[in-house]
Design a protein around this motif. Sequence first.
Motif, PDB file in Angstrom:
ATOM      1  N   THR A  89       0.834  -1.046  -0.059  1.00  0.00           N
ATOM      2  CA  THR A  89       0.129   0.011   0.053  1.00  0.00           C
ATOM      3  C   THR A  89       0.860   1.224  -0.075  1.00  0.00           C
ATOM      4  O   THR A  89       0.604   2.297  -0.718  1.00  0.00           O
ATOM      5  CB  THR A  89      -0.954   0.000   1.371  1.00  0.00           C
ATOM      6  N   VAL A 271      -7.101  -3.160   3.252  1.00  0.00           N
ATOM      7  CA  VAL A 271      -6.149  -2.072   2.559  1.00  0.00           C
ATOM      8  C   VAL A 271      -7.043  -1.196   1.760  1.00  0.00           C
ATOM      9  O   VAL A 271      -8.078  -1.264   1.217  1.00  0.00           O
ATOM     10  CB  VAL A 271      -5.714  -3.067   1.087  1.00  0.00           C
ATOM     11  N   PRO A 274      -6.280   2.782  -3.269  1.00  0.00           N
ATOM     12  CA  PRO A 274      -5.193   3.600  -3.922  1.00  0.00           C
ATOM     13  C   PRO A 274      -5.728   4.877  -4.540  1.00  0.00           C
ATOM     14  O   PRO A 274      -5.491   4.797  -5.711  1.00  0.00           O
ATOM     15  CB  PRO A 274      -4.233   2.687  -4.559  1.00  0.00           C
ATOM     16  N   VAL A 385      -0.863   5.648   6.837  1.00  0.00           N
ATOM     17  CA  VAL A 385      -1.549   4.382   6.164  1.00  0.00           C
ATOM     18  C   VAL A 385      -0.638   3.311   6.390  1.00  0.00           C
ATOM     19  O   VAL A 385      -1.363   2.199   6.599  1.00  0.00           O
ATOM     20  CB  VAL A 385      -1.343   4.873   4.532  1.00  0.00           C
ATOM     21  N   GLN A 386       0.556   3.179   6.759  1.00  0.00           N
ATOM     22  CA  GLN A 386       1.359   2.099   7.134  1.00  0.00           C
ATOM     23  C   GLN A 386       0.774   1.627   8.367  1.00  0.00           C
ATOM     24  O   GLN A 386       0.866   0.283   8.473  1.00  0.00           O
ATOM     25  CB  GLN A 386       2.754   2.639   7.214  1.00  0.00           C
ATOM     26  N   THR A 389      -2.883   0.023   7.820  1.00  0.00           N
ATOM     27  CA  THR A 389      -3.058  -0.974   6.914  1.00  0.00           C
ATOM     28  C   THR A 389      -2.106  -2.372   7.821  1.00  0.00           C
ATOM     29  O   THR A 389      -1.999  -3.359   7.329  1.00  0.00           O
ATOM     30  CB  THR A 389      -2.271  -1.020   5.737  1.00  0.00           C
ATOM     31  N   SER A 400       7.729  -2.181   0.149  1.00  0.00           N
ATOM     32  CA  SER A 400       7.440  -1.059  -0.617  1.00  0.00           C
ATOM     33  C   SER A 400       8.645  -0.696  -1.746  1.00  0.00           C
ATOM     34  O   SER A 400       8.243  -0.464  -2.930  1.00  0.00           O
ATOM     35  CB  SER A 400       7.436   0.165  -0.001  1.00  0.00           C
TER      36      SER A 400
END
Length: 673
Positions: A89, A271, A274, A385-386, A389, A400
Amino acid sequence: MPTPVQISDTEHPNANVQVLKVERPYYEQHQFNNALYYDNSKDKKQVCSNPLAKFHPLNMMLSMFPILSWLPKYDLKRDLISDMIAGFTVGVMHIPQGMGYALLGSVPPIIGIYTAFFPVLVYFIFGTSKHASLGTFSVISIMVGKVVLRYTGIYEPMHVVSSLCIVMGCFHIIMYGIRFGVLSSLLSDALVSGFTTGAAIGVLTSQVKDLFGIKLTQVLGKYEIVLNWYELLGKLPSTNLVTFGISVLTITVLVLNNELLKPRLSKLCLVPMPIQLIAAVGGTLASGYFDLAKNYNVTVVGHIPTGIPAFQPPDLDLSRHLIVDGLIIAIVSYTITVSIAVTFAKSNNYEIDFNQELLALGASNICGTFFSCLPLSASLSRSQVQVLTGGRTQLTSIVSCSILICVLLWIGPFFEILPKCILASIIVVALKGLLVQVKDFFRFWNISRLDAIIWLATFLAVVIVSIDVGLLVGIVLSVASISIRSLKPYTCLLGHVPNTDLYLDIKRYKAAQEIESIKICHYCGSLNFASRSNFKSELCSLIGIDAIELTRSKPSQPIDTNCIIIDFSALSYIDPSGVLSLQQLINDFNRLSIKVYIAGASCPVYEMMKRCDLNEKPDGSFNFFPTIHDAVHHAKEKLVLIPVITEIPSKLTADIGINIIPPSDVYRSITHF
């Protein structure tokens, strides 16, 4: 035979409350020290010590390379799936953000992808934060962009950026060597909030021209934001309507996703959608289908090279001219990275090493120097976000990076026809979290007017003058606020709560009563060469007696105060100048036949006063006591005996379990009025 401390239950006027009465002897400080075997020999440090005595190669290796500590303990079953989802993600987010923030830095978009790959691999080895997403960040990019524009026409943009990175990396390494991490506390919350909010205004200003399709004159130096807005308002009639329409559509879609769709999807799927990547891909496809660049004069990203960048050493001659800029950006990037890392470390119950983060950033920036990278910093949006998720460890960054290597090798040219206004829209929407920090000013105003002034001054200096001046203003005001607060400590008169050993501020607690002929003064803070004058004036003002003036002239009226008790329980530090000032004040009061007692001094403060020859006087006009209650009892002992009783909730008795039997020569009788 000495009498032990007597502990017994008793009734309380409130039947639901049980209390415990503890009878004990009262002490003077030296009696207290003797009775409880006081020993300060362990606090005496050697003047000379062997610097290698505590050196251990293995501990040093584990400290410098945290990966050696956490990677062998990695739990594949528990952490791998979560780290892979989070890494995928965040890797997807890096693509549009990296390209957009690279444009902020006045360098090609692919540089943002390089920055999210090479330096991040190094941080994976040296870093201590499990959740900070390293790569490009808007504030750092715009600061770098100003430096690049200053040297436009003299040096190539990437030469400037590479030289800046090596300077920043060296400063980070130097700060690591001198343990600069402990000084990060000087950057107050008000400073960081005001600075980042002002910088967000600068980022927004830099993107407005792309949102409207307008070309603005490059402004270098001070007042850039103000001058850009002035020119922009004059050129609004020349807006490219197609570019503006794409910007409005993109911003609308992104905002609707963030405010409406994203909260609902988060309940159904781990998730997140995006949406930034979807906007970039959709914009690229639309640009190719309608040939926006040719038919409607829409500005696009342009050429994006593929493959790994060539190894390129920095221009050290140019680096000499970037020392000031490199130092400022190094401090800002460290501050932002550590602030974000600490935030998520606290919420996930682990700690980061402030000094090790300097080494991690320094090594990462030095590595990035040779691979055409922007200076490294953490991003709040990607880090959030990290965490959301399910990312658990630094292994997320490796996942990533595996996504980004595909972009570098094969996918990059696809985005060559992506309209710049879409990247500008992505950046503007991502600024929301920083822009809403304007509300912090009102929060600081309600909590501390001084912090609110720091926030406002830093914000205005960044917006009106420049980013570097704003940072300098914020640091100066933050340091000044520490001095102001230390020079104006909290002082008050204490009163006694009847039938207890409590002594409270008489202005705040109506139940506290002043004791006749005794003044109890509470002093909080430090007493040093800078605050000694204020200490004297505050103390004399509290008790209503100007000892210095009265010793010079005969008092016109009798003084009804026989004893002054100074509560030093909240005194954190005293230096020799402070002790000398205190000694002079004690002598002045003694000349007026007023006794002075010091109560509750901590061991370091007490030891400093003794080392400076501030000792008890044989005539009893000055003495030390372990508590205010002991001092009050001593002051009234010759007039009337009072009870020395402490009431403690009975639920604490199980935690005590100690009978202290004082020596018989210091035990005093305890009787009621």
